[in-house]
Motif scaffolding. Structure first.
Motif, PDB file in Angstrom:
ATOM      1  N   GLY A 179       0.838  -1.195   0.000  1.00  0.00           N
ATOM      2  CA  GLY A 179       0.000   0.000   0.000  1.00  0.00           C
ATOM      3  C   GLY A 179       0.869   1.240   0.000  1.00  0.00           C
ATOM      4  N   ASN A 180       0.739   2.038  -1.051  1.00  0.00           N
ATOM      5  CA  ASN A 180       1.483   3.296  -1.152  1.00  0.00           C
ATOM      6  C   ASN A 180       0.550   4.410  -0.683  1.00  0.00           C
ATOM      7  OD1 ASN A 180       2.852   5.572  -1.896  1.00  0.00           O
ATOM      8  ND2 ASN A 180       2.650   5.246  -4.099  1.00  0.00           N
ATOM      9  N   TRP A 181       0.798   4.874   0.527  1.00  0.00           N
ATOM     10  CA  TRP A 181      -0.125   5.869   1.103  1.00  0.00           C
ATOM     11  C   TRP A 181       0.120   7.278   0.593  1.00  0.00           C
ATOM     12  CZ3 TRP A 181      -0.110   4.282   7.010  1.00  0.00           C
ATOM     13  CH2 TRP A 181      -0.814   3.089   7.149  1.00  0.00           C
ATOM     14  N   LYS A 182       1.205   7.483  -0.132  1.00  0.00           N
ATOM     15  CA  LYS A 182       1.494   8.833  -0.652  1.00  0.00           C
ATOM     16  C   LYS A 182       1.455   9.834   0.505  1.00  0.00           C
ATOM     17  CE  LYS A 182      -0.264   7.135  -4.986  1.00  0.00           C
ATOM     18  NZ  LYS A 182      -0.937   7.346  -6.252  1.00  0.00           N
ATOM     19  N   MET A 183       0.918  11.035   0.291  1.00  0.00           N
ATOM     20  CA  MET A 183       0.942  12.030   1.370  1.00  0.00           C
ATOM     21  C   MET A 183      -0.373  11.992   2.156  1.00  0.00           C
ATOM     22  SD  MET A 183       2.435  15.908   1.105  1.00  0.00           S
ATOM     23  CE  MET A 183       0.927  16.718   0.579  1.00  0.00           C
TER      24      MET A 183
ATOM     25  N   GLY B 162      11.267   5.551  -8.042  1.00  0.00           N
ATOM     26  CA  GLY B 162      10.853   5.838  -9.414  1.00  0.00           C
ATOM     27  C   GLY B 162       9.355   5.925  -9.608  1.00  0.00           C
ATOM     28  N   HIS B 163       8.616   6.173  -8.526  1.00  0.00           N
ATOM     29  CA  HIS B 163       7.172   6.327  -8.700  1.00  0.00           C
ATOM     30  C   HIS B 163       6.908   7.459  -9.698  1.00  0.00           C
ATOM     31  CE1 HIS B 163       2.974   7.146  -7.993  1.00  0.00           C
ATOM     32  NE2 HIS B 163       2.894   5.919  -7.500  1.00  0.00           N
ATOM     33  N   SER B 164       5.887   7.297 -10.506  1.00  0.00           N
ATOM     34  CA  SER B 164       5.651   8.293 -11.573  1.00  0.00           C
ATOM     35  C   SER B 164       5.382   9.680 -10.997  1.00  0.00           C
ATOM     36  CB  SER B 164       4.503   7.853 -12.478  1.00  0.00           C
ATOM     37  OG  SER B 164       3.314   7.790 -11.739  1.00  0.00           O
TER      38      SER B 164
ATOM     39  N   TRP C 140      -1.491   6.530 -16.785  1.00  0.00           N
ATOM     40  CA  TRP C 140      -2.893   6.877 -17.047  1.00  0.00           C
ATOM     41  C   TRP C 140      -3.869   6.081 -16.174  1.00  0.00           C
ATOM     42  CZ3 TRP C 140      -5.138   2.394 -18.728  1.00  0.00           C
ATOM     43  CH2 TRP C 140      -4.300   1.456 -19.317  1.00  0.00           C
ATOM     44  N   ALA C 141      -3.363   5.080 -15.480  1.00  0.00           N
ATOM     45  CA  ALA C 141      -4.234   4.264 -14.623  1.00  0.00           C
ATOM     46  C   ALA C 141      -4.098   4.627 -13.146  1.00  0.00           C
ATOM     47  CB  ALA C 141      -3.913   2.787 -14.822  1.00  0.00           C
ATOM     48  N   ILE C 142      -3.142   5.504 -12.813  1.00  0.00           N
ATOM     49  CA  ILE C 142      -2.898   5.803 -11.401  1.00  0.00           C
ATOM     50  C   ILE C 142      -3.880   6.843 -10.898  1.00  0.00           C
ATOM     51  CG2 ILE C 142      -1.255   6.765  -9.747  1.00  0.00           C
ATOM     52  CD1 ILE C 142       0.990   5.563 -11.395  1.00  0.00           C
ATOM     53  N   GLY C 143      -4.678   6.445  -9.918  1.00  0.00           N
ATOM     54  CA  GLY C 143      -5.605   7.371  -9.281  1.00  0.00           C
ATOM     55  C   GLY C 143      -6.742   7.820 -10.184  1.00  0.00           C
ATOM     56  N   THR C 144      -6.914   7.176 -11.317  1.00  0.00           N
ATOM     57  CA  THR C 144      -7.918   7.633 -12.282  1.00  0.00           C
ATOM     58  C   THR C 144      -9.163   6.762 -12.286  1.00  0.00           C
ATOM     59  OG1 THR C 144      -6.920   6.236 -13.978  1.00  0.00           O
ATOM     60  CG2 THR C 144      -6.158   8.532 -13.865  1.00  0.00           C
TER      61      THR C 144
ATOM     62  N   GLY D 238       0.235  -1.941 -10.824  1.00  0.00           N
ATOM     63  CA  GLY D 238      -0.339  -0.851 -10.039  1.00  0.00           C
ATOM     64  C   GLY D 238      -1.101   0.099 -10.941  1.00  0.00           C
ATOM     65  N   GLY D 239      -2.117   0.730 -10.380  1.00  0.00           N
ATOM     66  CA  GLY D 239      -2.945   1.662 -11.149  1.00  0.00           C
ATOM     67  C   GLY D 239      -4.402   1.300 -10.985  1.00  0.00           C
ATOM     68  N   SER D 240      -5.044   1.992 -10.020  1.00  0.00           N
ATOM     69  CA  SER D 240      -6.473   1.784  -9.752  1.00  0.00           C
ATOM     70  C   SER D 240      -6.827   0.328  -9.430  1.00  0.00           C
ATOM     71  CB  SER D 240      -7.329   2.317 -10.908  1.00  0.00           C
ATOM     72  OG  SER D 240      -7.161   3.724 -11.028  1.00  0.00           O
ATOM     73  N   VAL D 241      -5.952  -0.330  -8.658  1.00  0.00           N
ATOM     74  CA  VAL D 241      -6.285  -1.679  -8.176  1.00  0.00           C
ATOM     75  C   VAL D 241      -7.266  -1.537  -7.016  1.00  0.00           C
ATOM     76  CG1 VAL D 241      -5.420  -3.779  -7.079  1.00  0.00           C
ATOM     77  CG2 VAL D 241      -4.071  -2.671  -8.876  1.00  0.00           C
TER      78      VAL D 241
ATOM     79  N   TYR E  28       4.840  -2.404 -12.387  1.00  0.00           N
ATOM     80  CA  TYR E  28       4.420  -1.779 -13.635  1.00  0.00           C
ATOM     81  C   TYR E  28       3.137  -0.994 -13.370  1.00  0.00           C
ATOM     82  CZ  TYR E  28       2.124  -1.067 -18.056  1.00  0.00           C
ATOM     83  OH  TYR E  28       1.453  -0.472 -19.099  1.00  0.00           O
ATOM     84  N   GLU E  29       3.253   0.330 -13.513  1.00  0.00           N
ATOM     85  CA  GLU E  29       2.112   1.196 -13.236  1.00  0.00           C
ATOM     86  C   GLU E  29       1.907   2.166 -14.396  1.00  0.00           C
ATOM     87  OE1 GLU E  29       1.486   1.709  -8.722  1.00  0.00           O
ATOM     88  OE2 GLU E  29       3.063   3.093  -9.306  1.00  0.00           O
ATOM     89  N   PRO E  30       0.990   1.834 -15.308  1.00  0.00           N
ATOM     90  CA  PRO E  30       0.705   2.794 -16.377  1.00  0.00           C
ATOM     91  C   PRO E  30       0.219   4.105 -15.752  1.00  0.00           C
ATOM     92  CG  PRO E  30      -0.825   0.909 -16.463  1.00  0.00           C
ATOM     93  CD  PRO E  30       0.124   0.644 -15.342  1.00  0.00           C
TER      94      PRO E  30
ATOM     95  N   ALA F 228       0.381  -6.440  -6.189  1.00  0.00           N
ATOM     96  CA  ALA F 228      -0.101  -5.118  -6.571  1.00  0.00           C
ATOM     97  C   ALA F 228       0.542  -4.038  -5.721  1.00  0.00           C
ATOM     98  CB  ALA F 228      -1.622  -5.060  -6.429  1.00  0.00           C
ATOM     99  N   LEU F 229       0.765  -2.892  -6.364  1.00  0.00           N
ATOM    100  CA  LEU F 229       1.164  -1.674  -5.666  1.00  0.00           C
ATOM    101  C   LEU F 229      -0.078  -0.789  -5.712  1.00  0.00           C
ATOM    102  CD1 LEU F 229       3.310   0.034  -4.255  1.00  0.00           C
ATOM    103  CD2 LEU F 229       4.120   0.785  -6.483  1.00  0.00           C
ATOM    104  N   VAL F 230      -0.592  -0.471  -4.543  1.00  0.00           N
ATOM    105  CA  VAL F 230      -1.943   0.084  -4.450  1.00  0.00           C
ATOM    106  C   VAL F 230      -1.924   1.429  -3.756  1.00  0.00           C
ATOM    107  CG1 VAL F 230      -4.285  -0.399  -3.667  1.00  0.00           C
ATOM    108  CG2 VAL F 230      -2.722  -2.303  -4.135  1.00  0.00           C
ATOM    109  N   GLY F 231      -2.527   2.423  -4.375  1.00  0.00           N
ATOM    110  CA  GLY F 231      -2.638   3.735  -3.748  1.00  0.00           C
ATOM    111  C   GLY F 231      -3.955   3.859  -3.006  1.00  0.00           C
ATOM    112  N   GLY F 232      -4.953   4.434  -3.675  1.00  0.00           N
ATOM    113  CA  GLY F 232      -6.237   4.771  -3.050  1.00  0.00           C
ATOM    114  C   GLY F 232      -6.836   3.667  -2.184  1.00  0.00           C
ATOM    115  N   ALA F 233      -6.930   2.447  -2.712  1.00  0.00           N
ATOM    116  CA  ALA F 233      -7.597   1.371  -1.978  1.00  0.00           C
ATOM    117  C   ALA F 233      -6.803   0.932  -0.741  1.00  0.00           C
ATOM    118  CB  ALA F 233      -7.855   0.175  -2.889  1.00  0.00           C
TER     119      ALA F 233
HETATM  120  P1  PGA Z   1      -3.828   4.071  -7.239  1.00  0.00           P
HETATM  121  O1  PGA Z   1      -2.264   4.408  -7.070  1.00  0.00           O
HETATM  122  O2  PGA Z   1      -4.033   2.671  -6.732  1.00  0.00           O
HETATM  123  O3  PGA Z   1      -4.536   5.097  -6.382  1.00  0.00           O
HETATM  124  O4  PGA Z   1      -4.140   4.198  -8.684  1.00  0.00           O
HETATM  125  C1  PGA Z   1      -1.289   3.456  -7.405  1.00  0.00           C
HETATM  126  C2  PGA Z   1       0.089   3.997  -7.147  1.00  0.00           C
HETATM  127  O5  PGA Z   1       0.329   5.198  -7.373  1.00  0.00           O
HETATM  128  O6  PGA Z   1       0.998   3.249  -6.715  1.00  0.00           O
END
Ligand code: PGA
Length: 257
Positions: free
Chosen positions: A9-13, A94-96, A170-174, A212-215, A166-168, A232-237
Motif C-alpha cells: 500500500g502506497n499511502w502517498k501524502m 521511481g514512482h511516476s 494513465w491508470a494511477i488514481g484515475t 499498479g494503477g487503480s487496483v 508496472y504502473e501505467p 499489486a502496488l496500491v494507492g487509493g484502496a
Molecule cells: P492508485 O495508485 O491505486 O490510487 O491508482 C497506485 C500507485 O500510485 O501506486
C-alpha cells in the motif's frame, strides 16, 4: 516457479503518524492470517519510525516511499537509504509522481536502487508509460528502457531482492485500470523478458512484478490470475482497512498456494 505474492500500500501524502499507527494495528489484525502473501504499507517518512515500532514482530512489513542514493550530505529534504535500515524492509523508487513532480530520472532511480540494496532494503522500482506513449504504441519500448536503466550494474545475486511495479501512469488514481491481460502482456514483454536478456532465466523467473494503477477489491482477482503478475502496488484502496484486507485475501486465494 513459485513467487510469493506481494501487496504493498502506497499511502502517498496521506495519514498522520498517529493515524498511521492506528491503521496498521487494525490492518495487521485483519491480514496476519494470510501468511502466504507478503504485505507492506508505505507511510510518509514522518510515520516510518512509529509504524515500524508498532509492527515489531507483525506480518505486515514497512516500505519507504523514496530514499536518496548518498549515504549523507547536503541534500535538504532527503533521507539516505542507509537511514531506513531497521525502519523499513522495502523502498519504492521511481514512482511516476516523483518522476513527474520531483524530476526523478532513470539514472537517479538506478543510483537509489543500488544504495537501497547496499542498505539491505528491497527496492520496489516503479515503471510505466504515459497516456500519450500508450496511444502512440510506444509502451513496450519505453518501459523496457526504464527497466534496463534502473537495473544497470545491479548484480544478478541482488536481483532476488528487487521488485518491479508496472504502473501505467494513465491508470494511477484515475479509476481507469489496464485489463489483466493487457497488463500481463506488457509486463511479460517490457519487464520479465528484458530481465531474462539482461540476466538469465533463473533471475527473470524468480523476479516479482506487481501491477499498479487503480487496483481495487473489484478488479484485484483479474490481475492476480495473470501468470506474470505477482502482486499489486496500491494507492487509493490501501487507505481503507476493509479494502486493503480484501486485496490481501484475494491475493492469498488466487496466488498463495
Ligand atoms: P492508485 O495508485 O491505486 O490510487 O491508482 C497506485 C500507485 O500510485 O501506486
Amino acid at each position: 516457479m513459485h513467487r510469493q505474492p506481494i501487496v504493498v500500500g502506497n499511502w502517498k501524502m496521506h495519514k498522520s503518524p498517529r493515524e498511521a499507527i492506528d491503521f496498521v494495528k487494525q490492518l495487521e489484525a485483519r491480514v496476519c492470517e494470510f501468511a502466504s502473501v507478503e504485505k507492506a504499507v508505505a507511510p510518509t517518512s514522518l510515520a516510518l519510525s512509529g509504524v515500524s515500532a508498532a509492527l515489531q514482530g507483525a506480518s505486515l512489513l514497512v516500505a519507504a516511499q523514496n530514499a536518496h542514493w548518498a549515504g549523507g550530505g547536503a541534500f535538504t529534504g532527503q533521507i539516505a537509504a542507509s537511514m531506513l535500515r531497521g525502519l523499513a524492509q522495502f523502498v519504492i523508487l521511481g514512482h511516476s509522481e516523483v518522476r513527474a513532480h520531483l524530476a526523478e530520472t532513470d539514472a537517479n532511480v538506478n543510483r537509489k536502487a543500488k544504495a537501497a540494496l547496499a542498505a539491505g532494503l528491497q527496492p520496489i522500482i516503479a515503471v510505466g508509460e504515459s497516456l500519450a506513449q500508450n496511444e502512440a504504441g510506444a509502451t513496450v519500448d519505453f518501459v523496457r528502457g526504464q527497466v534496463s536503466a534502473a537495473l544497470d550494474g545491479i548484480a544478478a545475486a541482488d536481483m532476488a531482492r528487487v521488485v518491479i511495479a508496472y504502473e501505467p501512469i494513465w491508470a494511477i488514481g484515475t479509476g481507469k485500470s489496464a485489463t489483466g491481460e493487457q497488463a500481463d502482456r506488457i509486463i511479460g514483454a517490457a519487464v520479465r523478458e528484458p530481465v531474462r536478456d539482461l540476466y538469465n532465466d533463473r533471475v527473470a523467473d524468480a523476479m516479482r512484478i506487481q501491477y499498479g494503477g487503480s487496483v481495487k477489491p473489484g478488479n484485484m482477482a483479474e490481475f492476480m490470475v495473470q501468470p506474470n503478475i505477482d502482486g499489486a502496488l496500491v494507492g487509493g484502496a490501501s487507505l481503507d482497512v476493509d479494502d486493503f484486507a480484501a486485496l490481501v485475501e484475494i491475493a492469498a486465494r488466487v496466488k498463495g498456494s
